[in-house]
Design a protein around this motif. Structure first.
Motif, PDB file in Angstrom:
ATOM      1  N   ALA A   1      -2.401  -3.796   2.554  1.00 44.70           N
ATOM      2  CA  ALA A   1      -1.020  -3.817   1.964  1.00 44.70           C
ATOM      3  C   ALA A   1      -1.143  -4.351   0.364  1.00 44.70           C
ATOM      4  O   ALA A   1      -1.804  -5.435   0.173  1.00 44.70           O
ATOM      5  CB  ALA A   1       0.134  -4.435   2.384  1.00 44.70           C
ATOM      6  N   PRO A   2      -0.584  -3.613  -0.556  1.00 47.17           N
ATOM      7  CA  PRO A   2      -0.676  -3.981  -2.116  1.00 47.17           C
ATOM      8  C   PRO A   2       0.177  -5.319  -2.468  1.00 47.17           C
ATOM      9  O   PRO A   2       1.222  -5.107  -3.104  1.00 47.17           O
ATOM     10  CB  PRO A   2      -0.124  -2.897  -2.765  1.00 47.17           C
ATOM     11  CG  PRO A   2       0.663  -2.030  -1.738  1.00 47.17           C
ATOM     12  CD  PRO A   2       0.278  -2.364  -0.469  1.00 47.17           C
ATOM     13  N   ILE A   3      -0.222  -6.373  -1.686  1.00 49.13           N
ATOM     14  CA  ILE A   3       0.761  -7.399  -2.062  1.00 49.13           C
ATOM     15  C   ILE A   3      -0.109  -8.319  -2.864  1.00 49.13           C
ATOM     16  O   ILE A   3      -1.273  -8.519  -2.910  1.00 49.13           O
ATOM     17  CB  ILE A   3       0.849  -8.239  -0.583  1.00 49.13           C
ATOM     18  CG1 ILE A   3       1.791  -9.438  -0.557  1.00 49.13           C
ATOM     19  CG2 ILE A   3      -0.435  -8.678   0.129  1.00 49.13           C
ATOM     20  CD1 ILE A   3       2.101  -9.983   0.669  1.00 49.13           C
ATOM     21  N   ALA A   4       0.820  -9.158  -3.533  1.00 51.74           N
ATOM     22  CA  ALA A   4       0.140  -9.881  -4.513  1.00 51.74           C
ATOM     23  C   ALA A   4      -0.314 -11.172  -3.788  1.00 51.74           C
ATOM     24  O   ALA A   4       0.091 -11.790  -3.138  1.00 51.74           O
ATOM     25  CB  ALA A   4       1.420 -10.415  -5.442  1.00 51.74           C
ATOM     26  N   GLN A   5      -1.611 -11.464  -4.228  1.00 51.43           N
ATOM     27  CA  GLN A   5      -2.275 -12.455  -3.424  1.00 51.43           C
ATOM     28  C   GLN A   5      -2.386 -13.945  -4.265  1.00 51.43           C
ATOM     29  O   GLN A   5      -3.211 -14.801  -3.645  1.00 51.43           O
ATOM     30  CB  GLN A   5      -3.859 -12.053  -3.210  1.00 51.43           C
ATOM     31  CG  GLN A   5      -3.742 -10.558  -2.274  1.00 51.43           C
ATOM     32  CD  GLN A   5      -3.373 -11.092  -1.032  1.00 51.43           C
ATOM     33  OE1 GLN A   5      -3.389 -12.187  -0.402  1.00 51.43           O
ATOM     34  NE2 GLN A   5      -2.854 -10.032  -0.298  1.00 51.43           N
TER      35      GLN A   5
ATOM     36  N   PRO B   1       7.080 -11.722 -12.619  1.00 55.30           N
ATOM     37  CA  PRO B   1       7.181 -10.606 -11.577  1.00 55.30           C
ATOM     38  C   PRO B   1       5.761 -10.532 -10.787  1.00 55.30           C
ATOM     39  O   PRO B   1       4.891 -10.302 -11.497  1.00 55.30           O
ATOM     40  CB  PRO B   1       8.061  -9.520 -11.903  1.00 55.30           C
ATOM     41  CG  PRO B   1       7.440  -9.501 -13.358  1.00 55.30           C
ATOM     42  CD  PRO B   1       7.127 -10.800 -13.811  1.00 55.30           C
ATOM     43  N   VAL B   2       5.965 -10.273  -9.522  1.00 55.87           N
ATOM     44  CA  VAL B   2       4.633  -9.644  -8.438  1.00 55.87           C
ATOM     45  C   VAL B   2       4.877  -8.200  -8.522  1.00 55.87           C
ATOM     46  O   VAL B   2       6.071  -7.537  -8.389  1.00 55.87           O
ATOM     47  CB  VAL B   2       4.742 -10.318  -7.188  1.00 55.87           C
ATOM     48  CG1 VAL B   2       3.716  -9.902  -6.441  1.00 55.87           C
ATOM     49  CG2 VAL B   2       5.003 -11.911  -7.228  1.00 55.87           C
ATOM     50  N   THR B   3       3.811  -7.699  -8.469  1.00 53.50           N
ATOM     51  CA  THR B   3       3.671  -6.148  -8.536  1.00 53.50           C
ATOM     52  C   THR B   3       3.389  -5.645  -7.171  1.00 53.50           C
ATOM     53  O   THR B   3       2.120  -5.879  -6.751  1.00 53.50           O
ATOM     54  CB  THR B   3       2.868  -5.480  -9.579  1.00 53.50           C
ATOM     55  OG1 THR B   3       3.393  -6.045 -10.897  1.00 53.50           O
ATOM     56  CG2 THR B   3       2.670  -4.063  -9.785  1.00 53.50           C
ATOM     57  N   LEU B   4       4.240  -4.726  -6.555  1.00 55.09           N
ATOM     58  CA  LEU B   4       3.847  -3.898  -5.378  1.00 55.09           C
ATOM     59  C   LEU B   4       3.521  -2.534  -6.013  1.00 55.09           C
ATOM     60  O   LEU B   4       4.327  -2.199  -6.825  1.00 55.09           O
ATOM     61  CB  LEU B   4       4.831  -4.023  -4.445  1.00 55.09           C
ATOM     62  CG  LEU B   4       5.141  -5.296  -3.905  1.00 55.09           C
ATOM     63  CD1 LEU B   4       6.689  -5.346  -2.968  1.00 55.09           C
ATOM     64  CD2 LEU B   4       4.336  -5.823  -3.009  1.00 55.09           C
ATOM     65  N   GLN B   5       2.395  -1.906  -5.558  1.00 59.67           N
ATOM     66  CA  GLN B   5       2.148  -0.659  -6.103  1.00 59.67           C
ATOM     67  C   GLN B   5       3.059   0.427  -5.749  1.00 59.67           C
ATOM     68  O   GLN B   5       3.346   0.813  -4.834  1.00 59.67           O
ATOM     69  CB  GLN B   5       0.790  -0.361  -5.331  1.00 59.67           C
ATOM     70  CG  GLN B   5       0.229   0.755  -5.970  1.00 59.67           C
ATOM     71  CD  GLN B   5      -0.197   0.809  -7.468  1.00 59.67           C
ATOM     72  OE1 GLN B   5      -0.620  -0.204  -7.728  1.00 59.67           O
ATOM     73  NE2 GLN B   5       0.169   1.764  -8.339  1.00 59.67           N
ATOM     74  N   PRO B   6       3.856   1.100  -6.863  1.00 62.61           N
ATOM     75  CA  PRO B   6       4.654   2.035  -6.634  1.00 62.61           C
ATOM     76  C   PRO B   6       4.002   3.348  -6.482  1.00 62.61           C
ATOM     77  O   PRO B   6       3.128   3.482  -6.928  1.00 62.61           O
ATOM     78  CB  PRO B   6       5.549   1.892  -7.808  1.00 62.61           C
ATOM     79  CG  PRO B   6       4.688   1.481  -8.953  1.00 62.61           C
ATOM     80  CD  PRO B   6       3.680   0.475  -8.339  1.00 62.61           C
ATOM     81  N   THR B   7       4.403   4.005  -5.619  1.00 63.17           N
ATOM     82  CA  THR B   7       4.041   5.243  -5.395  1.00 63.17           C
ATOM     83  C   THR B   7       5.302   6.460  -5.317  1.00 63.17           C
ATOM     84  O   THR B   7       4.841   7.510  -5.139  1.00 63.17           O
ATOM     85  CB  THR B   7       3.349   5.578  -4.195  1.00 63.17           C
ATOM     86  OG1 THR B   7       4.164   5.120  -3.003  1.00 63.17           O
ATOM     87  CG2 THR B   7       2.029   4.599  -4.090  1.00 63.17           C
ATOM     88  N   LEU B   8       6.282   6.152  -5.513  1.00 63.07           N
ATOM     89  CA  LEU B   8       7.416   7.032  -5.533  1.00 63.07           C
ATOM     90  C   LEU B   8       7.388   8.045  -6.506  1.00 63.07           C
ATOM     91  O   LEU B   8       7.085   7.711  -7.577  1.00 63.07           O
ATOM     92  CB  LEU B   8       8.880   6.503  -5.569  1.00 63.07           C
ATOM     93  CG  LEU B   8       9.516   5.819  -4.348  1.00 63.07           C
ATOM     94  CD1 LEU B   8      10.750   5.039  -4.523  1.00 63.07           C
ATOM     95  CD2 LEU B   8       9.470   7.123  -3.135  1.00 63.07           C
TER      96      LEU B   8
ATOM     97  N   ASP C   1       7.770   9.688   0.470  1.00 67.06           N
ATOM     98  CA  ASP C   1       8.488   8.785  -0.071  1.00 67.06           C
ATOM     99  C   ASP C   1       9.183   9.316  -1.383  1.00 67.06           C
ATOM    100  O   ASP C   1       8.498   9.651  -2.363  1.00 67.06           O
ATOM    101  CB  ASP C   1       7.768   7.580  -0.191  1.00 67.06           C
ATOM    102  CG  ASP C   1       7.320   6.793   0.810  1.00 67.06           C
ATOM    103  OD1 ASP C   1       7.664   7.070   2.122  1.00 67.06           O
ATOM    104  OD2 ASP C   1       6.275   6.199   0.966  1.00 67.06           O
TER     105      ASP C   1
ATOM    106  N   ARG D   1       1.459  11.661  -1.852  1.00 63.46           N
ATOM    107  CA  ARG D   1       1.166  11.292  -0.346  1.00 63.46           C
ATOM    108  C   ARG D   1      -0.327  11.808  -0.132  1.00 63.46           C
ATOM    109  O   ARG D   1      -1.084  11.137   0.573  1.00 63.46           O
ATOM    110  CB  ARG D   1       1.911  12.144   0.418  1.00 63.46           C
ATOM    111  CG  ARG D   1       1.999  12.169   1.953  1.00 63.46           C
ATOM    112  CD  ARG D   1       2.345  10.780   2.524  1.00 63.46           C
ATOM    113  NE  ARG D   1       2.196  10.509   3.907  1.00 63.46           N
ATOM    114  CZ  ARG D   1       1.375   9.437   4.332  1.00 63.46           C
ATOM    115  NH1 ARG D   1       0.632   8.794   3.373  1.00 63.46           N
ATOM    116  NH2 ARG D   1       1.402   9.187   5.505  1.00 63.46           N
TER     117      ARG D   1
END
Lengths: 405, 393
Positions: A71-75, A81-88, A235, A307
């Motif tokens: 999961a593209p979670i900030a480590q 801000p933390v970034t989660l990978q957007p794919t929308l 998504d 996708r």
């Protein structure tokens, strides 16, 4: 007395024999037809299934542990801000339009004139060219209202792809564009495919826009559902609530003019194939009507592209090809389709330009000369330079090429 | 001789009938088979063979399955599930049209209707929505009575159906705000407005009046200190431009104030428990949907947002605050759909708060990003299970 009883018993048993003999014969000879009574029996039983839809597996991450799945979670503990990978998928802004009613199908029917190759007929075929090429995407409401060989194109999207950049432009052509169609005078552009198949649709777009169409792909309602379901859904960020009081219920009923009420809330969400179809097909309750629908279609195309991007090794490709046998027509070879899918994974969102040829910038609304149809008059002086610009490499692609990326 | 022939013929006739009847009975047994039914009847515990045939995640025993009016509620914690920590944190969320609970160690499916979503909790009741083909209704589950619908929106005439969606309890009152089109002549057929409902039979009261043909309002959240003040998302067109804006409404004075700029599409606000902040989602320049929080200031009967700051970047949906205001839970897109995440706030020495590292709570099948997650204590998690297990009447 005994004889009468014996005779009656014989008749009863013979009747039973006849009935079940018939059922047995049907079961053996027509197994698919035989499934109907079994299904009916199941439906009318009073047992309640434990789960009407198979419950999905759901695991839980220990609150203090890392997620077991990627999961593209900030480590890090870096400041936000933390970034989660957007794919929308993004969506294009479109012009405004008044509601345009569905067009009656009073145009003469012509046979499909293209030698359409059904996708996946064999594993061989030519690959894509290295140069920029154009694909005409066509989508039809191929429901019971229309003869299978004579459907309008509710969606026409010209996709221009430069594989070397990579760079993609998507231009949605309003279905109600009032244009000359070879041999049929002025008509809405959605009629071209109905009366002349892919050949006339292709030549009409080529003449009007001054571009060469290298390939085409046509998809029907069920085809889109199958594609998206095979991919596991898409998504999409639904841009505004969709409320359609009269959404066509033509896929689930025998009445081609049946309808139901549709509601899709706004916001990011995962859509299955059926819901995605509803999202791209609905036009009522949308102030932008068909122009808004065109923007949603582009949005879902991008979601499909995203996708595909997340799939590992295109493992779904064989299933996809199987699913599409009856739902898609294209002159792309299977290797070319796989090439396209691989190319889609390389194209960054910034290299995709979207355009809906909507009013008021690119068109005006009005009526056909006989006053019977609401149509959209194209503004060619605005359209042609825009299309020409879109078919040039984008600035980001040029910059990427200059930097050697 | 003729007599023997008659008896022989009769005997053959009867024997043939018996034989074919037997064949027919065998066929009848085949007919009675239900090969596409993977589940055992729920009035008995499933056998190991049944369990093997059932989909993963489906509870294996359901002692009481209430079924009425198309709603199938199922409470069946796994027999091996550990009891929830009464003081621990749990979440209620939606997967595939069903309610699920997780306490961070294991997850349990609470319903199997397949059309349920948008749960919301008060101290003594649960609301959720059941959607049918043309309508949706709000249901109430509480310790006082079995789960029951509190709206009746279904009609055999398609156009006479209505929607009821996204309910929230009005803080401190036995009432709720809900999206609806209970009077289509006042909202237009293509838009939902915010309505206020009681839990009894009183008629709904329309609260917002959305512009026509933009989809309507959604995402209502009420000020915990003054429930007559609400924030919601409004969709409208300015020319050809779609506007997605947070609006503040003082229901008492009918004062409507836009909280966000038209060029900063924002949605899904959630009041913090102390009513001083909201969390919300704002679209970024690269079309991402980022998690923000801002301070809410009300002065001279009008509200404004100050100090809006980005907390998490990604594709975020439906943030909600924990009851103590220390953590935000939200849905975030990962590689395969949406999952439940949370971000706790750190309080620094100078009293300022900053968000910590996001934590992923769920994995596996995607969580419904259109339903707000609900924070639960362990006790509440147990209560919700009990409320839903009451037979529906």
């Amino acid at each position: 007395m005994m004889r009468i009883v014996a005779l009656l018993a014989g008749f009863v048993m013979a009747g039973v024999m006849l009935s079940f003999g018939l059922v047995l014969a049907v079961r053996i000879l027509l197994p698919s037809w035989y499934a109907v009574p079994a299904a009916l029996l199941h439906m009318t039983s009073q047992k309640v299934p434990a789960a009407q839809a198979p419950a999905p597996p759901q695991t839980v991450v220990q609150f203090d542990q890392a997620a077991p799945t990627p999961a593209p979670i900030a480590q890090s503990d870096e400041p936000t801000p933390v970034t989660l990978q957007p794919t929308l998928a993004a969506v294009a802004q479109t012009g405004v339009a008044t509601a345009i009613p569905e067009r009656p199908t009073a145009v003469p029917v012509a046979a499909e004139s293209s030698a359409a190759q059904v996708l996946g007929s064999d594993g061989s075929g030519p690959l894509l060219p290295d140069r920029r090429f154009n694909v005409l995407l066509l989508g039809s409401d191929n429901d019971l209202k229309f003869a299978p060989t004579a459907v309008l194109t509710q969606s026409m999207i010209l996709v221009s792809i430069d594989p070397s950049a990579p760079d993609v432009a998507m231009i949605s052509i309003p279905r109600d564009f009032w244009v000359p169609i070879g041999g049929y005078g002025y008509q809405k552009i959605d009629v071209a495919y109905e009366v002349g198949g892919i050949a006339l649709a292709r030549s009409t777009v080529e003449k009007l826009f001054g571009v060469k169409i290298d390939y085409y792909a046509w998809i029907g309602l069920n085809g889109l559902v199958q594609v998206i379901d095979t991919l596991g859904g898409v998504d999409v960020n639904v841009q505004h609530p969709i409320l359609d009081e009269v959404y066509p219920d033509d896929l689930n009923s025998n009445d081609p003019y049946a309808f139901f009420r549709l509601y899709i809330p706004a916001g990011p969400q995962h859509l299955d194939g059926t819901t995605a179809l509803e999202y791209v097909r609905s036009r009522h309750g949308d102030l932008q009507s068909d122009f808004g629908r065109s923007a949603r279609q582009q949005q879902v195309l991008l979601a499909i592209k995203n996708r595909v991007q997340t799939l590992s090794g295109l493992s779904q490709a064989p299933q996809l090809v199987t699913d599409l046998q009856d739902s898609v027509k294209t002159d792309l070879s299977l290797p070319a389709v796989l090439q396209l899918a691989a190319l889609a994974r390389k194209v960054p969102p910034t290299a995709i330009r979207l355009q809906v040829l909507s009013a008021p910038d690119f068109a005006s609304l009005g009526y056909s000369p006989d006053g019977t149809e609401q149509v959209v008059f194209p503004n060619w002086s605005a359209i042609r330079p825009t299309v020409a610009r879109l078919l040039q490499p984008s600035r980001s692609a040029v910059n990427a090429a200059a930097s050697g990326n | 001789m003729i007599k023997y022939v008659r008896y022989t013929a009769l005997a053959i006739f009867i024997a043939g009938g018996l034989l074919s009847g037997t064949l027919g009975l065998n066929n009848l047994a085949f007919l009675a088979e239900q090969p596409d039914s993977p589940a055992p009847p729920l009035d008995r515990a499933a056998t190991p063979a049944d369990q093997a045939a059932m989909p993963v995640g489906v509870p294996t025993a359901a002692p009481a399955l209430p079924v009425i009016a198309g709603l199938h509620l199922l409470i069946a914690p796994s027999p091996t599930q550990e009891p929830p920590d009464p003081n621990g944190t749990a979440w209620l969320y939606v997967i595939g049209g069903n309610l699920w609970e997780s306490d961070g160690r294991s997850a349990v499916q609470l319903t199997n209707d397949g059309h349920i979503g948008q749960p919301t909790l008060s101290p003594d009741a649960l609301l959720f929505v059941e959607q049918s083909r043309n309508a949706s209704d709000v249901w109430l589950a509480s310790p006082d009575a079995p789960p029951r619908p509190i709206t009746r929106n279904t009609s055999p005439t398609v156009s006479k159906n209505h929607w009821a969606s996204q309910p929230i309890f009005v803080p401190g009152r036995q009432r709720l705000f809900v999206l609806g089109d209970f009077n289509k002549s006042s909202t237009g057929p293509g838009d939902l407005a915010v309505w206020e409902l009681g839990l009894g039979q009183e008629p709904p009261v329309q609260i917002t009046r959305p512009p026509a043909y933009a989809g309507g309002d959604q995402d209502v959240t009420a000020d915990p200190d003054d429930p007559r003040q609400i924030i919601f998302t409004r969709y409208a067109y300015v020319g050809t431009q779609l506007i997605e804006q947070l609006e503040w409404l003082d229901v008492s004075s009918d004062t409507l104030v836009p909280l966000t700029a038209t060029d900063q599409p924002s949605r899904q606000a959630s009041y913090s428990p102390d009513a001083k902040h909201i969390a919300f989602v704002r679209r970024g320049p690269a079309m991402e949907e980022d998690l923000y929080m801002a301070d809410v200031q009300v002065a001279n009967g009008r509200a404004q947002l100050d100090n809006a700051r980005q907390l998490v970047s990604g594709v975020i949906a439906n943030p909600v605050w924990s009851p103590d205001g220390s953590t935000l839970a939200y849905l975030a897109e990962v590689a395969d759909g949406f999952q439940l995440w949370s971000t706790a706030f750190r309080r620094d020495a100078d009293g300022t708060e900053s968000p910590g590292q996001p934590r992923q709570i769920t994995t596996g099948s995607g969580v419904d990003a259109t339903s707000r997650p609900v924070y639960l204590t362990g006790n509440q998690a147990k209560q919700v299970q009990q409320w839903l297990s009451s037979p529906v009447k």
